[in-house]
Each structure stands twice: as C-alpha cells, then as structure tokens.
Design a protein around this motif. Structure first.
Motif, PDB file in Angstrom:
ATOM      1  N   LYS A   1      32.286  31.966  47.806  1.00 55.48           N
ATOM      2  CA  LYS A   1      33.309  31.442  46.899  1.00 55.48           C
ATOM      3  C   LYS A   1      34.269  30.559  47.691  1.00 55.48           C
ATOM      4  O   LYS A   1      35.012  31.056  48.538  1.00 55.48           O
ATOM      5  CB  LYS A   1      34.059  32.593  46.224  1.00 55.48           C
ATOM      6  CG  LYS A   1      33.166  33.504  45.382  1.00 55.48           C
ATOM      7  CD  LYS A   1      33.941  34.698  44.861  1.00 55.48           C
ATOM      8  CE  LYS A   1      33.089  35.553  43.936  1.00 55.48           C
ATOM      9  NZ  LYS A   1      31.959  36.200  44.623  1.00 55.48           N
ATOM     10  N   ASP A   2      34.249  29.243  47.391  1.00 56.80           N
ATOM     11  CA  ASP A   2      35.144  28.336  48.091  1.00 56.80           C
ATOM     12  C   ASP A   2      36.377  28.038  47.229  1.00 56.80           C
ATOM     13  O   ASP A   2      36.531  28.581  46.124  1.00 56.80           O
ATOM     14  CB  ASP A   2      34.422  27.042  48.479  1.00 56.80           C
ATOM     15  CG  ASP A   2      33.846  26.312  47.274  1.00 56.80           C
ATOM     16  OD1 ASP A   2      34.200  26.656  46.122  1.00 56.80           O
ATOM     17  OD2 ASP A   2      33.037  25.379  47.475  1.00 56.80           O
ATOM     18  N   LEU A   3      37.250  27.174  47.723  1.00 54.30           N
ATOM     19  CA  LEU A   3      38.481  26.855  46.999  1.00 54.30           C
ATOM     20  C   LEU A   3      38.201  26.214  45.646  1.00 54.30           C
ATOM     21  O   LEU A   3      38.939  26.426  44.685  1.00 54.30           O
ATOM     22  CB  LEU A   3      39.355  25.922  47.843  1.00 54.30           C
ATOM     23  CG  LEU A   3      40.055  26.561  49.055  1.00 54.30           C
ATOM     24  CD1 LEU A   3      40.771  25.503  49.868  1.00 54.30           C
ATOM     25  CD2 LEU A   3      41.046  27.629  48.605  1.00 54.30           C
ATOM     26  N   PHE A   4      37.119  25.426  45.558  1.00 54.32           N
ATOM     27  CA  PHE A   4      36.798  24.767  44.295  1.00 54.32           C
ATOM     28  C   PHE A   4      36.421  25.782  43.218  1.00 54.32           C
ATOM     29  O   PHE A   4      36.828  25.653  42.054  1.00 54.32           O
ATOM     30  CB  PHE A   4      35.653  23.755  44.494  1.00 54.32           C
ATOM     31  CG  PHE A   4      36.007  22.607  45.394  1.00 54.32           C
ATOM     32  CD1 PHE A   4      36.822  21.586  44.950  1.00 54.32           C
ATOM     33  CD2 PHE A   4      35.546  22.569  46.698  1.00 54.32           C
ATOM     34  CE1 PHE A   4      37.158  20.523  45.775  1.00 54.32           C
ATOM     35  CE2 PHE A   4      35.873  21.521  47.540  1.00 54.32           C
ATOM     36  CZ  PHE A   4      36.686  20.491  47.074  1.00 54.32           C
ATOM     37  N   SER A   5      35.635  26.786  43.591  1.00 56.45           N
ATOM     38  CA  SER A   5      35.228  27.796  42.599  1.00 56.45           C
ATOM     39  C   SER A   5      36.419  28.658  42.180  1.00 56.45           C
ATOM     40  O   SER A   5      36.581  28.972  40.990  1.00 56.45           O
ATOM     41  CB  SER A   5      34.094  28.664  43.149  1.00 56.45           C
ATOM     42  OG  SER A   5      34.437  29.217  44.401  1.00 56.45           O
ATOM     43  N   TRP A   6      37.276  29.031  43.140  1.00 52.25           N
ATOM     44  CA  TRP A   6      38.477  29.793  42.784  1.00 52.25           C
ATOM     45  C   TRP A   6      39.391  28.964  41.876  1.00 52.25           C
ATOM     46  O   TRP A   6      39.966  29.482  40.913  1.00 52.25           O
ATOM     47  CB  TRP A   6      39.237  30.204  44.048  1.00 52.25           C
ATOM     48  CG  TRP A   6      38.670  31.399  44.761  1.00 52.25           C
ATOM     49  CD1 TRP A   6      37.963  31.409  45.913  1.00 52.25           C
ATOM     50  CD2 TRP A   6      38.751  32.773  44.341  1.00 52.25           C
ATOM     51  NE1 TRP A   6      37.594  32.694  46.251  1.00 52.25           N
ATOM     52  CE2 TRP A   6      38.073  33.554  45.320  1.00 52.25           C
ATOM     53  CE3 TRP A   6      39.326  33.422  43.256  1.00 52.25           C
ATOM     54  CZ2 TRP A   6      37.962  34.935  45.233  1.00 52.25           C
ATOM     55  CZ3 TRP A   6      39.221  34.810  43.165  1.00 52.25           C
ATOM     56  CH2 TRP A   6      38.548  35.547  44.132  1.00 52.25           C
ATOM     57  N   SER A   7      39.505  27.686  42.186  1.00 52.98           N
ATOM     58  CA  SER A   7      40.356  26.804  41.377  1.00 52.98           C
ATOM     59  C   SER A   7      39.825  26.678  39.949  1.00 52.98           C
ATOM     60  O   SER A   7      40.595  26.696  38.985  1.00 52.98           O
ATOM     61  CB  SER A   7      40.438  25.421  42.033  1.00 52.98           C
ATOM     62  OG  SER A   7      41.323  24.580  41.323  1.00 52.98           O
ATOM     63  N   ALA A   8      38.496  26.564  39.816  1.00 54.35           N
ATOM     64  CA  ALA A   8      37.891  26.467  38.482  1.00 54.35           C
ATOM     65  C   ALA A   8      38.155  27.726  37.672  1.00 54.35           C
ATOM     66  O   ALA A   8      38.464  27.665  36.475  1.00 54.35           O
ATOM     67  CB  ALA A   8      36.386  26.222  38.607  1.00 54.35           C
ATOM     68  N   LEU A   9      38.042  28.892  38.325  1.00 52.35           N
ATOM     69  CA  LEU A   9      38.285  30.165  37.632  1.00 52.35           C
ATOM     70  C   LEU A   9      39.748  30.283  37.212  1.00 52.35           C
ATOM     71  O   LEU A   9      40.046  30.597  36.046  1.00 52.35           O
ATOM     72  CB  LEU A   9      37.909  31.334  38.540  1.00 52.35           C
ATOM     73  CG  LEU A   9      38.062  32.719  37.920  1.00 52.35           C
ATOM     74  CD1 LEU A   9      37.024  32.942  36.828  1.00 52.35           C
ATOM     75  CD2 LEU A   9      37.947  33.813  38.989  1.00 52.35           C
ATOM     76  N   MET A  10      40.659  30.007  38.142  1.00 52.88           N
ATOM     77  CA  MET A  10      42.088  30.117  37.822  1.00 52.88           C
ATOM     78  C   MET A  10      42.495  29.120  36.751  1.00 52.88           C
ATOM     79  O   MET A  10      43.245  29.454  35.828  1.00 52.88           O
ATOM     80  CB  MET A  10      42.917  29.901  39.088  1.00 52.88           C
ATOM     81  CG  MET A  10      42.878  31.065  40.069  1.00 52.88           C
ATOM     82  SD  MET A  10      43.898  30.757  41.529  1.00 52.88           S
ATOM     83  CE  MET A  10      45.538  30.646  40.778  1.00 52.88           C
ATOM     84  N   SER A  11      42.000  27.897  36.860  1.00 56.68           N
ATOM     85  CA  SER A  11      42.312  26.872  35.868  1.00 56.68           C
ATOM     86  C   SER A  11      41.821  27.290  34.485  1.00 56.68           C
ATOM     87  O   SER A  11      42.495  27.080  33.474  1.00 56.68           O
ATOM     88  CB  SER A  11      41.670  25.551  36.289  1.00 56.68           C
ATOM     89  OG  SER A  11      41.874  24.549  35.323  1.00 56.68           O
ATOM     90  N   GLY A  12      40.633  27.914  34.445  1.00 60.61           N
ATOM     91  CA  GLY A  12      40.084  28.387  33.172  1.00 60.61           C
ATOM     92  C   GLY A  12      40.966  29.454  32.539  1.00 60.61           C
ATOM     93  O   GLY A  12      41.234  29.414  31.328  1.00 60.61           O
ATOM     94  N   TYR A  13      41.430  30.402  33.348  1.00 57.70           N
ATOM     95  CA  TYR A  13      42.332  31.430  32.826  1.00 57.70           C
ATOM     96  C   TYR A  13      43.615  30.809  32.275  1.00 57.70           C
ATOM     97  O   TYR A  13      44.098  31.190  31.204  1.00 57.70           O
ATOM     98  CB  TYR A  13      42.665  32.442  33.920  1.00 57.70           C
ATOM     99  CG  TYR A  13      41.597  33.480  34.173  1.00 57.70           C
ATOM    100  CD1 TYR A  13      41.023  34.188  33.115  1.00 57.70           C
ATOM    101  CD2 TYR A  13      41.161  33.768  35.461  1.00 57.70           C
ATOM    102  CE1 TYR A  13      40.050  35.144  33.331  1.00 57.70           C
ATOM    103  CE2 TYR A  13      40.181  34.728  35.702  1.00 57.70           C
ATOM    104  CZ  TYR A  13      39.625  35.410  34.628  1.00 57.70           C
ATOM    105  OH  TYR A  13      38.657  36.360  34.837  1.00 57.70           O
ATOM    106  N   VAL A  14      44.163  29.843  33.010  1.00 59.67           N
ATOM    107  CA  VAL A  14      45.404  29.191  32.562  1.00 59.67           C
ATOM    108  C   VAL A  14      45.178  28.435  31.258  1.00 59.67           C
ATOM    109  O   VAL A  14      45.977  28.534  30.317  1.00 59.67           O
ATOM    110  CB  VAL A  14      45.937  28.243  33.665  1.00 59.67           C
ATOM    111  CG1 VAL A  14      47.101  27.403  33.129  1.00 59.67           C
ATOM    112  CG2 VAL A  14      46.385  29.034  34.885  1.00 59.67           C
ATOM    113  N   GLN A  15      44.085  27.667  31.190  1.00 61.74           N
ATOM    114  CA  GLN A  15      43.778  26.882  29.994  1.00 61.74           C
ATOM    115  C   GLN A  15      43.605  27.756  28.765  1.00 61.74           C
ATOM    116  O   GLN A  15      43.904  27.333  27.641  1.00 61.74           O
ATOM    117  CB  GLN A  15      42.497  26.060  30.207  1.00 61.74           C
ATOM    118  CG  GLN A  15      42.639  24.919  31.204  1.00 61.74           C
ATOM    119  CD  GLN A  15      41.293  24.322  31.580  1.00 61.74           C
ATOM    120  OE1 GLN A  15      40.279  24.565  30.922  1.00 61.74           O
ATOM    121  NE2 GLN A  15      41.271  23.563  32.659  1.00 61.74           N
ATOM    122  N   ASN A  16      43.129  28.973  28.974  1.00 63.59           N
ATOM    123  CA  ASN A  16      42.864  29.873  27.852  1.00 63.59           C
ATOM    124  C   ASN A  16      43.979  30.888  27.624  1.00 63.59           C
ATOM    125  O   ASN A  16      43.791  31.890  26.926  1.00 63.59           O
ATOM    126  CB  ASN A  16      41.527  30.588  28.073  1.00 63.59           C
ATOM    127  CG  ASN A  16      40.341  29.660  27.897  1.00 63.59           C
ATOM    128  OD1 ASN A  16      39.935  29.373  26.769  1.00 63.59           O
ATOM    129  ND2 ASN A  16      39.792  29.173  28.995  1.00 63.59           N
TER     130      ASN A  16
END
Length: 556
Positions: free
Chosen positions: A269-284
C-alpha cells in the motif's frame, strides 16, 4: 565540497559529485572545477550536468541554460536534454522559443528524441495549433515514421479531441508498439467511444500492464464499474495503479465497502492507494473512516504527503473537530510542509474556518501568496457558519473589488450567509448582482436561499411571488422553506397553498404533512389537523421517529 587535483580531471569522479548536489551552490562549485579542469566543452559531462541540475532544481532552469550557452557547438544530445527540461518545467512559450532556437542552429537538426518532449508539452495544455505545426516539422525532418514520435502525436491529437487525426497517424505508422496502441485506445476512451476502444483493445497483438490500467481507468471514468472489475480480474499481472484506479472508481460510485475490500487485498500500500481510500471516505461523507484510515497509515510507518494531509483536513472540516484541527495544524508546521502551496493553504483555511478557529483561518487566508475564489468561499462559509454574517458580506465585497469574479457556487455561499444572518437587503443586492452584472442564471438553490431569507424576515408574499416567477423547474427546497416561514408567521392561507404544491412534488415526504399539521395546530384548527393526519394514513405516509446519533472519533 573539496576536490583533489585528480578529481578535477576525472569525469567519473565529477559525475559522482554531481549526483550528490542538492543546492545551487553545490552546482556552482562543481561547474567551477569543470571549467578549471578544461572540461567545459565536454559534451558528455555537460549533458549530465544539465540533466541533473534541471532535475534537482526544476524551478531554476536559468542556471543549466547558462551552462548550455557556454558550450561553443552543442551537439544534439545537449540540445535534447535541455529541451526536455524546458518541456517538463517551463511554459509552452519558453519551450517553443528554445525549439525555434534549435531549428535556427546550423549544427543540429531536431531528431526523433527531440519531438516527443515538445509534443507532450503541447498535449499537456491542449495546444492544438502548436502541435499541428510540430507535426508538420516532423514530416519535414523525416521523423514522423518513428514509433515514439508517432505515439506522441496520437496522444496529442487524442487529448485535443481530434480523434480522426489520431487515427490517421495510427493507421499510417509503419511500426506500432504497446505505447502506440494504448495511446490510440486512450484517445477513444477520452472521446467517449467505448466500442472503438474495446475493439482496439481486443485487436492488440500485445498488451502491457499500462494498457490494462488505461482501459480500466477509461471504464471507471465512464461509470462502468462492473466491466472495469471484470477486466481487473482478467489481468495477468496487476500493480498498485491497477488497484488504486479501481478503488477510486468504487469510491466515486459510492461503494466504499467494495473499495475497502479491494484496498485490503493490496499487498504493498503506497501513498497513492491510501490517498484514494481516504479521498473516497471524504467524498462519501464518511469522515470518521477517513481519520481511522490515516491512523492505520501512520501505524504502517508510512509518512503522509501533502495530498494525504489535504484529505485529512477535508475529513476534519466535515467533522468540525477543533482538537483534531489543532493537531493537524501543529503537525503540518512541525513536519515542514509548504503551507504556502495553493491547495494546502486552501485546505487549512477551510478546516480552521469550519472547526471554529476563525482567527487562525483569517490569518492563514491573509498569508496566502494569492487568494483565489476557493479560499475566499471557504473563509466566507466559515464566517457564515459561526455567525459572522456581516464580516462574510464584507469579505465577499472585497473579493469582487479585487477583481475575482464569483461563480454560481460563490453566490450560493453568500446568499446562505445572508439567510443565516437575516441580512435581507444584502441578500437581495447579491441576487440582483448575480443576475444583472454576472449574467448567472439562478439555480434552484439560489431561489431556495432567497425564499428562505424573505420568509424568515416575514416577507411571505414576496417569497411566494419569487417562487412563482422561477424560470427553472419547481424546487421542493424552496417551497419547503416557504412552508416553514408560514408556520413561523402563522399564515394559514398561504401555508395551505404551499403545502398543496409540496404534496404534488413530494407526495410521500412526511415532513410536509407535519409542517401543515403544526400550522393548523398553532391556529387551533384541530379538525384540519386530524384531516391532515388522516390523509397521511390513507396515503401510506409515516413520520420517522426522531433519534440522536453521536459518533466519536476517539479511540475506546
């Protein structure tokens, strides 16, 4: 840096020192010894000097350019390395200026390594005319048949929406590789032609991981998550990009359970995958989950970058948690993040504003190198949330005076501020300004704000006339705001008219029936109250019992 006399004459030793340079002073010292050693015309050494210097100091190309100018007759490799640096780190105008200078030179002719960089610079800003000029030059220089030049042209025309031109280049290529096929496929995907993209994908003689990822990304962008998942499952080899692309797709589609499940399958899990997950939680709207994900990432000993921190600040803004905001603010300063970068500064302003620290938000806002529409709106919204309506109006006027044109979202923000603060005159002024000065057609949200504002101030007839004059489709929110205003002002007659319209727009919305029932009750018209309740029962409308939900972000 210290040099021995042997080092001054050793290209390999100087190259080793070059790779250790971090500052302009380091490069100055190395360049001085290159000159003293008589190597300032050594094309091999100067090519590496320019390449490394441009990579380490991308915002200061004037220095490597000055070193280049000291070379009497630079060869094509020197031209190309500085050309690539300009294309990656400067404006298109500067890149084109250097390219024209190269063409005017008597000793070199642009080759197949020159054009991909310049064409890509045109692709990045969709500079169609400049790219067409370059295409013509590739033909005159005899490089248009090169596979990398051709692939760059396909990518360029695809990004500029000229899919026919892209296909013409593709069909005319004597040799194609995976990059050529992928560029053509991506062009079709960008154009929205999924059938052509899929056909090309199926025809490809050989696919690499980038090809599969590009196809998955195109399907995700078009909202076809089922096909994207099927393709993902078919991939012979997947990398972090494959996972992150699909995680982002699930997040944008609102399926955070699937996004999390896929994330958990990712080995590295790199920074891009963590960012995608966190961004998804925020968006939803799952801010607590975003904060928990950040804690998990920290536990894995991965240091967050500015994009991760922006996601965390967005989550904190949703939560309105002042303690978390203070921790983030302190962490950002202690870890030496550049707080003057536009997206970081804007997120900090928004977080502090929404978490109640308006003094800090205002300070950050004023310290920004350049305030833009987003930072203004964040600050104005924060002032609105915390009851500083007059200051919000003042800041909006300042924004206009500074020449920043508000959009429809900005007007929604200021109209909401006026509504919360009961600033009727200012609200009406901004509404007229939006329509007459900025030629923005009011949206249903704008009308809802104005109806709410007029209704709260007791101007029910004006609010009613405004709704009736709406050129857009009737908006339940505006009618609902007016019905609430009728309740507050005990206007039974208008309340009945408004409720009748709401029953047409939202026949199963219990809140409208309850509001009308309350209007009758406050007027002691109990028979009407029973009639409304009876109508609710016959229509199958049920009032959902109220409850209180408290969510803690603190660990147990």
């Amino acid at each position: 840096m210290r040099f021995s006399s042997e080092l001054e004459h050793s290209s390999s030793a100087i190259l080793s020192l070059l790779r250790g340079c971090k500052t302009i002073r380091d490069f100055n010292q190395v360049h001085t010894h290159i000159i003293r050693g008589g190597c300032d015309q050594d094309h091999f050494l100067i090519t590496h000097f320019i390449s490394i210097c441009a990579a380490v100091l991308p915002s200061n190309l004037s220095y490597p350019a000055a070193v280049f100018d000291c070379v009497t007759r630079p060869n094509i490799y020197l031209w190309n390395v500085l050309m690539k640096s300009y294309c990656q780190n400067s404006s298109l105008n500067e890149s084109f200026s250097f390219f024209k200078r190269m063409k005017r030179g008597l000793d070199v002719v642009p080759d197949k390594y020159t054009f991909p960089s310049v064409i890509k610079a045109c692709s990045n800003v969709s500079a169609l005319e400049e790219g067409r000029v370059l295409h013509g030059v590739t033909v005159r220089c005899g490089t248009d048949g090169d596979v990398f030049v051709g692939s760059s042209l396909i990518d360029f025309y695809g990004k500029c929406g000229q899919i026919g031109c892209a296909r013409k280049v593709f069909d005319g290529m004597p040799v194609r590789n995976e990059v050529s096929w992928t560029a053509m496929m991506v062009g079709y995907l960008s154009f929205g032609d999924m059938a052509a993209a899929k056909s090309l994908f199926d025809e490809m003689p050989k696919r690499n991981t980038a090809t599969w990822n590009a196809m998955i990304k195109g399907l995700v962008r078009l909202g076809n998550l089922n096909c994207a998942r099927n393709l993902f499952d078919e991939m012979p080899v997947r990398n972090e990009v494959s996972f992150t692309t699909l995680i982002d797709g699930y997040a944008k589609g609102g399926d955070m359970a699937a996004a999390r499940s896929l994330f958990d399958q990712l080995t590295h899990k790199d920074l891009f995958s963590w960012s995608a997950l966190m961004s998804g939680y925020v968006q939803n709207g799952k801010a607590c989950e975003a904060v928990k994900a950040f804690s998990e990432m920290q536990d894995s000993n991965l240091k967050p970058d500015e994009f991760i921190m922006v996601n965390l600040m967005s989550a904190c803004s949703q939560l309105g948690c002042s303690e978390l905001a203070k921790w983030i603010d302190s962490y950002m300063k202690n870890e030496s993040f550049d707080l003057r970068r536009a997206h970081v500064a804007a997120a900090l302003v928004d977080m502090n504003a929404k978490c109640g620290n308006m003094e800090r938000a205002a300070s950050l806002f004023e310290e920004m190198p350049k305030q833009d529409l987003i930072s203004y709106c964040s600050t104005i919204q924060g002032l609105c949330i915390h009851g500083f309506g007059s200051q919000a109006v003042h800041l909006f006027d300042r924004m206009i005076n500074e020449g920043i044109g508000p959009d429809d979202v900005a007007f929604t923000v200021i109209l909401s501020a006026c509504t919360h603060a009961g600033l009727v005159d200012d609200g009406c002024r901004f509404f007229e300004l939006m329509v007459n000065s900025y030629s923005i057609n009011p949206t249903p949200d704008h009308y809802a704000c104005m109806v709410n504002l007029l209704g709260k101030s007791g101007k029910l007839e004006s609010a009613y006339e405004l709704i009736r004059s709406m050129p857009v489709e009737s908006h339940a929110g505006a009618w609902g705001a007016l019905l609430e205003a009728c309740r507050v002002n005990c206007d039974v007659d208008l309340g009945e008219v408004v409720a009748s319209r709401l029953f047409e727009l939202e026949p199963h919305h219990a809140g409208n029936y309850v509001l009308l029932s309350n209007i009758y009750a406050e007027a002691d018209r109990w028979s009407n109250v029973f009639n409304v309740r009876d109508k609710m029962s016959k229509s199958g409308v049920r009032k959902v019992p109220g409850c209180t939900y408290v969510e803690s972000t603190m660990a147990a």
